[in-house]
Design a protein around this motif. Structure first.
Motif, PDB file in Angstrom:
ATOM      1  N   HIS A  84       7.080   0.388  -8.652  1.00  0.00           N
ATOM      2  CA  HIS A  84       6.154   1.693  -9.272  1.00  0.00           C
ATOM      3  C   HIS A  84       5.070   1.689  -8.785  1.00  0.00           C
ATOM      4  O   HIS A  84       4.306   0.643  -9.473  1.00  0.00           O
ATOM      5  N   CYS A  85       4.283   2.563  -8.678  1.00  0.00           N
ATOM      6  CA  CYS A  85       3.081   2.576  -8.203  1.00  0.00           C
ATOM      7  C   CYS A  85       2.703   3.905  -9.371  1.00  0.00           C
ATOM      8  O   CYS A  85       3.126   4.746  -9.723  1.00  0.00           O
ATOM      9  N   PRO A  86       1.376   3.059  -9.621  1.00  0.00           N
ATOM     10  CA  PRO A  86       0.724   3.361 -11.374  1.00  0.00           C
ATOM     11  C   PRO A  86       0.061   4.631 -10.805  1.00  0.00           C
ATOM     12  O   PRO A  86      -0.320   5.416 -11.864  1.00  0.00           O
ATOM     13  N   CYS A  87      -0.298   5.258  -9.408  1.00  0.00           N
ATOM     14  CA  CYS A  87      -1.332   6.847  -9.104  1.00  0.00           C
ATOM     15  C   CYS A  87      -0.306   7.458  -9.976  1.00  0.00           C
ATOM     16  O   CYS A  87      -0.727   8.463 -10.652  1.00  0.00           O
ATOM     17  N   HIS A  88       0.847   8.104  -8.865  1.00  0.00           N
ATOM     18  CA  HIS A  88       1.462   9.022  -9.085  1.00  0.00           C
ATOM     19  C   HIS A  88       2.926   9.081  -8.990  1.00  0.00           C
ATOM     20  O   HIS A  88       3.586  10.385  -9.057  1.00  0.00           O
ATOM     21  N   GLY A  89       3.107   8.006  -9.995  1.00  0.00           N
ATOM     22  CA  GLY A  89       4.700   7.672 -10.233  1.00  0.00           C
ATOM     23  C   GLY A  89       5.679   7.860  -8.422  1.00  0.00           C
ATOM     24  O   GLY A  89       7.290   7.084  -9.113  1.00  0.00           O
ATOM     25  N   SER A  90       5.320   6.994  -7.726  1.00  0.00           N
ATOM     26  CA  SER A  90       6.688   6.557  -6.912  1.00  0.00           C
ATOM     27  C   SER A  90       7.032   5.513  -7.482  1.00  0.00           C
ATOM     28  O   SER A  90       6.404   4.496  -7.565  1.00  0.00           O
ATOM     29  N   ILE A  91       7.994   5.585  -6.683  1.00  0.00           N
ATOM     30  CA  ILE A  91       9.094   4.336  -6.645  1.00  0.00           C
ATOM     31  C   ILE A  91       9.755   4.238  -5.661  1.00  0.00           C
ATOM     32  O   ILE A  91      10.434   4.249  -4.936  1.00  0.00           O
ATOM     33  N   LYS A 135       0.856  -1.328  -0.065  1.00  0.00           N
ATOM     34  CA  LYS A 135       0.347  -0.028  -0.507  1.00  0.00           C
ATOM     35  C   LYS A 135       1.049   0.674  -0.294  1.00  0.00           C
ATOM     36  O   LYS A 135       1.342   1.399   0.926  1.00  0.00           O
ATOM     37  N   CYS A 136       1.260   2.099  -1.192  1.00  0.00           N
ATOM     38  CA  CYS A 136       1.428   3.055  -1.490  1.00  0.00           C
ATOM     39  C   CYS A 136       1.661   4.364  -0.335  1.00  0.00           C
ATOM     40  O   CYS A 136       0.131   4.221   0.503  1.00  0.00           O
ATOM     41  N   THR A 137       2.250   4.958   0.065  1.00  0.00           N
ATOM     42  CA  THR A 137       2.065   5.619   1.467  1.00  0.00           C
ATOM     43  C   THR A 137       1.922   7.064   0.555  1.00  0.00           C
ATOM     44  O   THR A 137       1.835   7.977   2.358  1.00  0.00           O
ATOM     45  N   HIS A 138       1.938   7.583  -0.266  1.00  0.00           N
ATOM     46  CA  HIS A 138       1.000   8.518  -0.723  1.00  0.00           C
ATOM     47  C   HIS A 138      -0.516   8.250  -0.366  1.00  0.00           C
ATOM     48  O   HIS A 138      -0.473   9.125   0.311  1.00  0.00           O
ATOM     49  N   LEU A 139      -0.586   8.211  -1.467  1.00  0.00           N
ATOM     50  CA  LEU A 139      -2.401   7.765  -1.365  1.00  0.00           C
ATOM     51  C   LEU A 139      -2.957   6.797  -1.345  1.00  0.00           C
ATOM     52  O   LEU A 139      -4.215   6.102  -1.227  1.00  0.00           O
ATOM     53  N   GLY A 140      -2.345   6.041  -0.896  1.00  0.00           N
ATOM     54  CA  GLY A 140      -3.002   3.699  -0.594  1.00  0.00           C
ATOM     55  C   GLY A 140      -3.175   3.148  -1.590  1.00  0.00           C
ATOM     56  O   GLY A 140      -3.534   2.311  -1.571  1.00  0.00           O
ATOM     57  N   CYS A 141      -2.519   3.228  -2.849  1.00  0.00           N
ATOM     58  CA  CYS A 141      -2.515   3.027  -4.216  1.00  0.00           C
ATOM     59  C   CYS A 141      -1.690   1.488  -3.835  1.00  0.00           C
ATOM     60  O   CYS A 141      -0.825   1.202  -3.088  1.00  0.00           O
ATOM     61  N   ILE A 142      -1.952   0.402  -4.812  1.00  0.00           N
ATOM     62  CA  ILE A 142      -1.062  -0.782  -5.038  1.00  0.00           C
ATOM     63  C   ILE A 142      -0.125  -0.361  -5.793  1.00  0.00           C
ATOM     64  O   ILE A 142      -0.163  -0.997  -6.652  1.00  0.00           O
ATOM     65  N   GLY A 175       9.261  10.497  -6.468  1.00  0.00           N
ATOM     66  CA  GLY A 175       8.025  10.413  -6.217  1.00  0.00           C
ATOM     67  C   GLY A 175       7.302  10.724  -4.792  1.00  0.00           C
ATOM     68  O   GLY A 175       8.580  11.656  -3.418  1.00  0.00           O
ATOM     69  N   PRO A 176       6.008  10.945  -4.735  1.00  0.00           N
ATOM     70  CA  PRO A 176       5.461  11.599  -3.833  1.00  0.00           C
ATOM     71  C   PRO A 176       5.413  10.702  -2.574  1.00  0.00           C
ATOM     72  O   PRO A 176       4.689  11.529  -1.235  1.00  0.00           O
ATOM     73  N   ALA A 177       5.528  10.005  -2.759  1.00  0.00           N
ATOM     74  CA  ALA A 177       5.077   8.836  -1.078  1.00  0.00           C
ATOM     75  C   ALA A 177       6.498   9.805  -0.326  1.00  0.00           C
ATOM     76  O   ALA A 177       7.882   9.601  -0.342  1.00  0.00           O
TER      77      ALA A 177
HETATM   78  S1  FES Z   1      -0.795   6.734  -4.912  1.00  0.00           S
HETATM   79 FE1  FES Z   1       1.119   6.230  -4.901  1.00  0.00          FE
HETATM   80  S2  FES Z   1       2.423   8.002  -5.349  1.00  0.00           S
HETATM   81 FE2  FES Z   1       0.833   8.171  -5.110  1.00  0.00          FE
END
Ligand code: FES
Length: 183
Positions: free
Chosen positions: A132-139, A105-112, A149-151
């Protein structure tokens, strides 16, 4: 007013991204078939005997999606690290263990995040395995340390022990405490 509108739009974008990411992960989750009850269990035993190096599987623990992964031994990873107080945070917690679980679970907004075992064009070098988080590109590194990225923080790590071929997620062992960046 403008800020709250922007926040709302970020939320909407994140929510759509989360749906897309869950959609991508759904076939994996479905093939594993965790029941709603087991998804909330505080202890989950995962048989790792079928895993091969660089494999990542998805399960769940306490309602969190979880990656169970196996790295080769030895494993040389020469990617970048983020030079802040969380530098190599997860890598240090997981030590030399090549079979482990991290929270998916991405620590930005929770995507996988998506596992990219052959590398990602967004990285330099582009052939190092990353999440690679597909939502906003965190690595994230293979250990879940955020490097781009924003994570804001590394991925979570559940307490866990390895007993033969069973990874005991939720049982204090080589990881004793839950690293919970979502609280
Ligand atoms: S939720 Fe993963 S980069 Fe935003």
């Amino acid at each position: 007013m403008e800020a709250s509108r922007r926040d709302f739009m970020q939320y909407v974008v994140g929510a759509f991204g989360a749906v897309a990411a869950v959609g991508a992960a759904y076939p994996i989750l479905k093939s594993l078939g965790p029941s709603a009850a087991s998804a909330l269990q505080s202890k989950v035993d995962y048989d790792v005997s079928q895993l091969k190096p660089m494999d990542v599987r998805v399960t769940s623990w306490k309602g969190f999606p979880v990656f169970v992964m196996m790295l080769p031994t030895p494993f040389n990873w020469n990617g970048p690290v983020k030079n802040d107080k969380y530098k190599n945070h997860n890598r240090d917690i997981l030590g030399n263990h090549n079979v482990y679980a991290i929270i998916a679970k991405c620590t930005h907004l929770g995507c996988i995040p998506l596992w990219k075992p052959d590398g990602d064009p967004a990285m330099n070098p582009s052939n190092i395995p990353v999440f690679h988080c597909p939502c906003h590109g965190s690595i994230y590194t293979p250990w879940g340390d955020n490097i781009s990225g924003p994570a804001p923080l590394p991925l979570g790590i559940p307490p866990q022990a390895l007993n033969g071929n069973t990874l005991e997620i939720g049982t204090p062992g080589f990881v004793k405490k839950f690293w919970n960046p979502y609280a």
